[in-house]
Design an enzyme around this catalytic site. Structure first.
Site, PDB file in Angstrom:
ATOM      1  N   GLN A   1     -14.226   2.562   1.396  1.00 10.99           N
ATOM      2  CA  GLN A   1     -13.589   2.261   0.103  1.00 10.99           C
ATOM      3  C   GLN A   1     -13.254   3.564  -0.617  1.00 10.99           C
ATOM      4  OE1 GLN A   1     -15.962   0.082  -2.801  1.00 10.99           O
ATOM      5  NE2 GLN A   1     -14.140  -0.530  -3.940  1.00 10.99           N
TER       6      GLN A   1
ATOM      7  N   HIS B   1     -10.244  -4.803  -3.838  1.00 15.39           N
ATOM      8  CA  HIS B   1      -8.920  -5.142  -3.285  1.00 15.39           C
ATOM      9  C   HIS B   1      -9.104  -5.620  -1.854  1.00 15.39           C
ATOM     10  CE1 HIS B   1      -9.709  -0.880  -2.667  1.00 15.39           C
ATOM     11  NE2 HIS B   1      -9.134  -1.026  -1.497  1.00 15.39           N
TER      12      HIS B   1
ATOM     13  N   ASN C   1     -13.055  -3.383   1.873  1.00 14.02           N
ATOM     14  CA  ASN C   1     -14.068  -2.342   1.977  1.00 14.02           C
ATOM     15  C   ASN C   1     -14.902  -2.232   0.701  1.00 14.02           C
ATOM     16  OD1 ASN C   1     -12.936  -1.601   4.497  1.00 14.02           O
ATOM     17  ND2 ASN C   1     -11.426  -0.293   3.493  1.00 14.02           N
TER      18      ASN C   1
ATOM     19  N   ASP D   1       0.849  -1.191   0.000  1.00 19.21           N
ATOM     20  CA  ASP D   1       0.000   0.000   0.000  1.00 19.21           C
ATOM     21  C   ASP D   1       0.895   1.255   0.000  1.00 19.21           C
ATOM     22  OD1 ASP D   1      -3.199   0.529   1.007  1.00 19.21           O
ATOM     23  OD2 ASP D   1      -1.791   2.202   1.150  1.00 19.21           O
TER      24      ASP D   1
ATOM     25  N   HIS E   1      -7.113  -5.827   1.800  1.00 14.10           N
ATOM     26  CA  HIS E   1      -5.963  -5.338   2.555  1.00 14.10           C
ATOM     27  C   HIS E   1      -5.354  -6.480   3.368  1.00 14.10           C
ATOM     28  CE1 HIS E   1      -6.775  -0.920   2.151  1.00 14.10           C
ATOM     29  NE2 HIS E   1      -7.992  -1.359   1.922  1.00 14.10           N
TER      30      HIS E   1
HETATM   31  P1  5GP Z   1      -9.653   1.447   0.303  1.00  9.72           P
HETATM   32  O1  5GP Z   1      -9.781   2.669   1.161  1.00  9.72           O
HETATM   33  O2  5GP Z   1     -10.314   1.669  -1.046  1.00  9.72           O
HETATM   34  O3  5GP Z   1     -10.103   0.177   0.949  1.00  9.72           O
HETATM   35  O4  5GP Z   1      -8.115   1.258   0.081  1.00  9.72           O
HETATM   36  C1  5GP Z   1      -7.402   1.856  -0.935  1.00  9.72           C
HETATM   37  C2  5GP Z   1      -5.953   1.771  -0.562  1.00  9.72           C
HETATM   38  O5  5GP Z   1      -5.179   1.940  -1.740  1.00  9.72           O
HETATM   39  C3  5GP Z   1      -5.507   2.849   0.418  1.00  9.72           C
HETATM   40  O6  5GP Z   1      -4.980   2.234   1.579  1.00  9.72           O
HETATM   41  C4  5GP Z   1      -4.464   3.657  -0.363  1.00  9.72           C
HETATM   42  O7  5GP Z   1      -3.390   4.044   0.457  1.00  9.72           O
HETATM   43  C5  5GP Z   1      -4.048   2.692  -1.452  1.00  9.72           C
HETATM   44  N1  5GP Z   1      -3.644   3.309  -2.714  1.00  9.72           N
HETATM   45  C6  5GP Z   1      -4.315   4.281  -3.392  1.00  9.72           C
HETATM   46  N2  5GP Z   1      -3.685   4.564  -4.550  1.00  9.72           N
HETATM   47  C7  5GP Z   1      -2.593   3.740  -4.598  1.00  9.72           C
HETATM   48  C8  5GP Z   1      -1.550   3.569  -5.554  1.00  9.72           C
HETATM   49  O8  5GP Z   1      -1.491   4.219  -6.593  1.00  9.72           O
HETATM   50  N3  5GP Z   1      -0.598   2.633  -5.263  1.00  9.72           N
HETATM   51  C9  5GP Z   1      -0.652   1.880  -4.116  1.00  9.72           C
HETATM   52  N4  5GP Z   1       0.339   0.989  -3.934  1.00  9.72           N
HETATM   53  N5  5GP Z   1      -1.622   2.029  -3.197  1.00  9.72           N
HETATM   54  C10 5GP Z   1      -2.574   2.939  -3.432  1.00  9.72           C
END
Ligand code: 5GP
Ligand code: ZN
Length: 139
Positions: A95, A101, A88, A32, A103
């Site tokens: 999300q 995805h 999420n 992440d 985590h």
């Molecule tokens: P969500 O909040 O949708 O469950 O998680 C999205 C996750 O993706 C977040 O923890 C954020 O830090 C990560 N993220 C967002 N954009 C990128 C990216 O371009 N590269 C990587 N490696 N992680 C990302």
């Protein structure tokens, strides 16, 4: 299928570089960008789905196997004391990237990295109403 404007489609396809911990035909696992704890990683399917509700059953059936395999290696590699697997769906559920995805979230004693829900209360009657509603849709 890939979605043109989706950053995780591009990362999963290798069009954007990433530290890849694991890759197979269907998934890429990367770190992440803004880790909540040391080693926080994401299991990203190569096939686009916004979230769990539009994901195909085949990918869904494989994702936990990949999560288990990589989380097991991560736990040993990082000496983690525990592990959260988080997924999420929808803005109100946290999300931020609309490509499914999972985590992989290593935990370390005393890290205070996540706040979970406050335990609530319910009744047998309330649970019966909820149970009936779900069963009506499933059956
Ligand atoms: P969500 O909040 O949708 O469950 O998680 C999205 C996750 O993706 C977040 O923890 C954020 O830090 C990560 N993220 C967002 N954009 C990128 C990216 O371009 N590269 C990587 N490696 N992680 C990302
Ligand atoms: Zn995508």
């Amino acid at each position: 299928m890939k979605k043109d404007d989706c950053i995780f489609c591009k990362i999963a396809a290798g069009e954007i570089g990433s530290h890849t911990l694991y890759e197979d035909e269907d998934f890429r696992v990367i770190f992440d960008l803004n880790p909540g704890t040391k080693g926080h990683a994401l299991v990203i399917p190569k096939e686009h789905a916004d979230g769990i509700f539009d994901m195909d059953d085949e990918t869904a059936s494989k994702v936990l196997v990949v999560a288990k395999k990589v989380a097991t290696a991560m736990k040993e590699a990082f000496n983690a004391d525990g592990f959260n697997i988080i997924q999420n769906n929808g803005e109100c559920a946290g999300q931020s990237v609309k490509h499914f995805h999972m985590h992989l979230f290593p935990r370390y004693e005393g890290d205070k990295a996540l706040g979970l829900w406050k335990p609530g209360q319910t009744t047998d009657e309330e649970l019966q109403v909820l149970e009936d509603k779900v069963k009506e849709i499933l059956n």
